[in-house]
Write a protein that holds these residues in place. Structure first.
Motif, PDB file in Angstrom:
ATOM      1  N   VAL A   1     -19.817  -8.563   1.437  1.00 46.78           N
ATOM      2  CA  VAL A   1     -20.385  -8.411   0.094  1.00 46.78           C
ATOM      3  C   VAL A   1     -19.253  -8.101  -0.875  1.00 46.78           C
ATOM      4  O   VAL A   1     -18.448  -7.193  -0.632  1.00 46.78           O
ATOM      5  CB  VAL A   1     -21.435  -7.280   0.055  1.00 46.78           C
ATOM      6  N   VAL A   2     -19.192  -8.856  -1.962  1.00 47.85           N
ATOM      7  CA  VAL A   2     -18.196  -8.628  -3.004  1.00 47.85           C
ATOM      8  C   VAL A   2     -18.954  -8.353  -4.301  1.00 47.85           C
ATOM      9  O   VAL A   2     -19.748  -9.175  -4.752  1.00 47.85           O
ATOM     10  CB  VAL A   2     -17.272  -9.846  -3.181  1.00 47.85           C
ATOM     11  N   VAL A   3     -18.707  -7.179  -4.877  1.00 47.54           N
ATOM     12  CA  VAL A   3     -19.398  -6.780  -6.110  1.00 47.54           C
ATOM     13  C   VAL A   3     -18.370  -6.604  -7.214  1.00 47.54           C
ATOM     14  O   VAL A   3     -17.414  -5.828  -7.069  1.00 47.54           O
ATOM     15  CB  VAL A   3     -20.190  -5.476  -5.908  1.00 47.54           C
TER      16      VAL A   3
ATOM     17  N   LEU B   1     -15.312  -4.785  -5.454  1.00 42.03           N
ATOM     18  CA  LEU B   1     -15.424  -3.998  -4.229  1.00 42.03           C
ATOM     19  C   LEU B   1     -15.849  -4.917  -3.093  1.00 42.03           C
ATOM     20  O   LEU B   1     -16.890  -5.575  -3.179  1.00 42.03           O
ATOM     21  CB  LEU B   1     -16.440  -2.870  -4.394  1.00 42.03           C
ATOM     22  N   VAL B   2     -15.055  -4.960  -2.037  1.00 39.38           N
ATOM     23  CA  VAL B   2     -15.330  -5.790  -0.873  1.00 39.38           C
ATOM     24  C   VAL B   2     -15.778  -4.877   0.263  1.00 39.38           C
ATOM     25  O   VAL B   2     -15.076  -3.937   0.634  1.00 39.38           O
ATOM     26  CB  VAL B   2     -14.075  -6.577  -0.439  1.00 39.38           C
ATOM     27  N   SER B   3     -16.956  -5.145   0.811  1.00 40.51           N
ATOM     28  CA  SER B   3     -17.469  -4.334   1.907  1.00 40.51           C
ATOM     29  C   SER B   3     -18.154  -5.233   2.918  1.00 40.51           C
ATOM     30  O   SER B   3     -18.394  -6.415   2.669  1.00 40.51           O
ATOM     31  CB  SER B   3     -18.451  -3.270   1.392  1.00 40.51           C
TER      32      SER B   3
ATOM     33  N   ARG C   1     -20.593   2.199   4.333  1.00 42.98           N
ATOM     34  CA  ARG C   1     -20.786   3.092   3.200  1.00 42.98           C
ATOM     35  C   ARG C   1     -19.581   3.099   2.269  1.00 42.98           C
ATOM     36  O   ARG C   1     -19.632   3.698   1.192  1.00 42.98           O
ATOM     37  CB  ARG C   1     -21.067   4.507   3.701  1.00 42.98           C
ATOM     38  N   GLN C   2     -18.510   2.476   2.724  1.00 48.09           N
ATOM     39  CA  GLN C   2     -17.313   2.367   1.899  1.00 48.09           C
ATOM     40  C   GLN C   2     -16.806   0.937   1.937  1.00 48.09           C
ATOM     41  O   GLN C   2     -17.064   0.191   2.884  1.00 48.09           O
ATOM     42  CB  GLN C   2     -16.218   3.310   2.403  1.00 48.09           C
ATOM     43  N   GLY C   3     -16.095   0.563   0.896  1.00 45.42           N
ATOM     44  CA  GLY C   3     -15.470  -0.742   0.839  1.00 45.42           C
ATOM     45  C   GLY C   3     -14.067  -0.608   0.315  1.00 45.42           C
ATOM     46  O   GLY C   3     -13.547   0.499   0.149  1.00 45.42           O
TER      47      GLY C   3
ATOM     48  N   PRO D   1     -12.001 -13.525  -3.688  1.00 49.97           N
ATOM     49  CA  PRO D   1     -12.335 -14.545  -2.691  1.00 49.97           C
ATOM     50  C   PRO D   1     -11.455 -14.478  -1.445  1.00 49.97           C
ATOM     51  O   PRO D   1     -11.945 -14.612  -0.320  1.00 49.97           O
ATOM     52  CB  PRO D   1     -12.126 -15.854  -3.462  1.00 49.97           C
ATOM     53  N   ARG D   2     -10.139 -14.271  -1.634  1.00 46.79           N
ATOM     54  CA  ARG D   2      -9.251 -14.195  -0.474  1.00 46.79           C
ATOM     55  C   ARG D   2      -9.573 -12.959   0.356  1.00 46.79           C
ATOM     56  O   ARG D   2      -9.538 -12.999   1.589  1.00 46.79           O
ATOM     57  CB  ARG D   2      -7.798 -14.170  -0.953  1.00 46.79           C
ATOM     58  N   ALA D   3      -9.919 -11.855  -0.303  1.00 46.50           N
ATOM     59  CA  ALA D   3     -10.284 -10.642   0.429  1.00 46.50           C
ATOM     60  C   ALA D   3     -11.554 -10.849   1.247  1.00 46.50           C
ATOM     61  O   ALA D   3     -11.689 -10.332   2.356  1.00 46.50           O
ATOM     62  CB  ALA D   3     -10.467  -9.484  -0.545  1.00 46.50           C
TER      63      ALA D   3
END
Length: 426
Positions: A167-169, A177-179, A184-186, A195-197
């Motif tokens: 999930v990327v927000v 934020l990438v999680s 519970r953490q990203g 996108p690369r992350a």
């Protein structure tokens, strides 16, 4: 009410005996009404020319319909067993098969109204093509299952709530934020690196799944000792030259898709949001949608957004779509009724649930949404916090709702039982 299986508990890891058999555009699934092809459309972003080619394929090779999936993809049903090569040719001409080896793993959802509704949130639609290109260019990514999901959210929380594996927000200040599922953490990264992350996070999952030896298809299926840790993800990102820091990843509420109707944007621009009753479109409806603005956005809520219109043009086009049988008003009874495939398409179904839903949709009002299922698997059930659950049994439909005892009813009593269940106050 009985609940369908959801994400697998990490205390009970899945151990799979076989590979993922999820259907695709090249791997057809044999159903009772013919073969089925699932065409991945990353972000649901589709141009008009490609849409028209899909409609032609539905008419010539299938049953003349296009189904929308809960991941913003398209399905063709009623296909002949020998049409795979011809269908692949159509999809290649439409630009929908950029990498045949990766076609089933291109599962990307994006906030459907990103950049369209004047919300002030970042426009993340550009992430879709970049992530898709990275996926298709990475040989290792072909090892993802056809069920693995990337969710790209512009900050409104809609697709972040759809149980994505990565999930990327977007953040208002330009970060992201990438999680991973259940974390519970990203890791906070720059928007340009998002996108690369996301791909790095997916490769982290593949390594963890390989180490676990359980043939996990999704992040939630990893055993606890192989769970994806934010610290490890941060280390992997940094090793790829992506700077980041660990931050909390708030759990979003159940996501809601765009309401049907006119969507006002900036600079006098507008978009249309419509829903397909039971997620099914005739090829004629599909062509009407494709011809309005030349671009479509398929949503994970089995709807379609048509972007890029002016206000007066949009209002006229919305009336055309209403006349075509699409849901254009949030008060339409179809807004809150869903169903699985049912008979004749599914051998496991005990009833033609779509026909039964159509027969009662106008006469069974109520505040709770309702889902019709042909068996206990409850395929396609809504993500709402509460809904009326109808499951076909040999004795009739079992009707249940939160705070209400299940009741089995046949026609003609079913309408009264369903109406009462939909009015249940928690």
């Amino acid at each position: 009410m009985p609940q369908p299986p959801s994400a697998v508990s990490r205390d009970e890891p899945v151990i799979r005996e076989r590979g993922d058999a999820c259907p695709g555009a090249l791997r057809l699934h044999a159903a009772d009404d013919g073969h089925l092809a699932r065409v991945r459309i990353p972000g649901g972003l589709l141009d008009g020319a490609a849409a028209l080619l899909l409609a032609d394929a539905a008419d010539r090779l299938g049953d003349g319909h296009i189904d929308l999936t809960s991941r913003g993809n398209a399905q063709l049903r009623g296909l002949g067993a020998g049409c795979g090569g011809e269908l692949a040719g159509v999809l290649e001409r439409a630009g929908l098969l950029p990498a045949p080896s990766h076609e089933r793993v291109r599962n990307i959802v994006v906030s459907p109204l990103t950049g369209l509704d004047g919300s002030g949130l970042p426009d993340v639609s550009g992430w879709v093509a970049e992530l898709d290109g990275l996926l298709c260019a990475d040989p290792a990514a072909a090892g993802l299952s056809g069920r693995f999901l990337f969710a790209l959210d512009d900050g409104r929380g809609d697709v972040a709530a759809l149980a994505g594996d990565v999930v990327v927000v977007a953040r208002p200040d330009g970060g992201a934020l990438v999680s991973t599922a259940g974390a519970r953490q990203g890791v906070r990264v720059g928007a340009r690196d998002a996108p690369r992350a996301a791909l790095v996070a997916a490769r982290y999952f593949l390594d963890a799944a390989r180490a676990a030896g359980t043939r996990a298809w999704r992040v939630s299926e990893l055993p606890p000792e192989h769970a994806l840790e934010p610290e490890w993800l941060l280390g992997r990102l940094e090793s790829c030259g992506i700077a980041g820091r660990i931050e909390g990843a708030p759990v979003p509420p159940p996501g809601d898709g765009p309401e049907p109707g006119l969507v006002a944007g900036a600079d006098g621009r507008a978009a249309l949001s419509v829903l397909a009753p039971l997620g099914r479109l005739t090829s004629a409806q599909w062509r009407t949608l494709a011809g309005i603005g030349g671009r479509l956005r398929l949503t994970p809520w089995r709807g379609v957004v048509v972007p890029g219109l002016t206000g007066p043009t949009a209002a006229r086009a919305l009336a055309v779509l209403a006349d075509a049988g699409l849901v254009t008003d949030a008060a339409d009874p179809w807004r809150s009724v869903t169903a699985c495939t049912g008979r004749p398409g599914c051998a496991k179904s005990r009833a033609d649930v779509r026909a039964d839903a159509r027969a009662l949709v106008r006469s069974t009002p109520g505040p709770l949404p309702v889902h019709w299922s042909g068996c206990e698997r409850r395929c396609g059930h809504p993500r709402a916090a509460a809904w009326v659950d109808l499951v076909a049994t040999p004795q009739g439909y079992e009707v249940s709702a939160p705070g209400r005892a299940a009741e089995t009813a046949r026609h003609p009593d079913l309408a009264a039982v369903l109406t009462a269940a939909r009015s249940t106050i928690q």
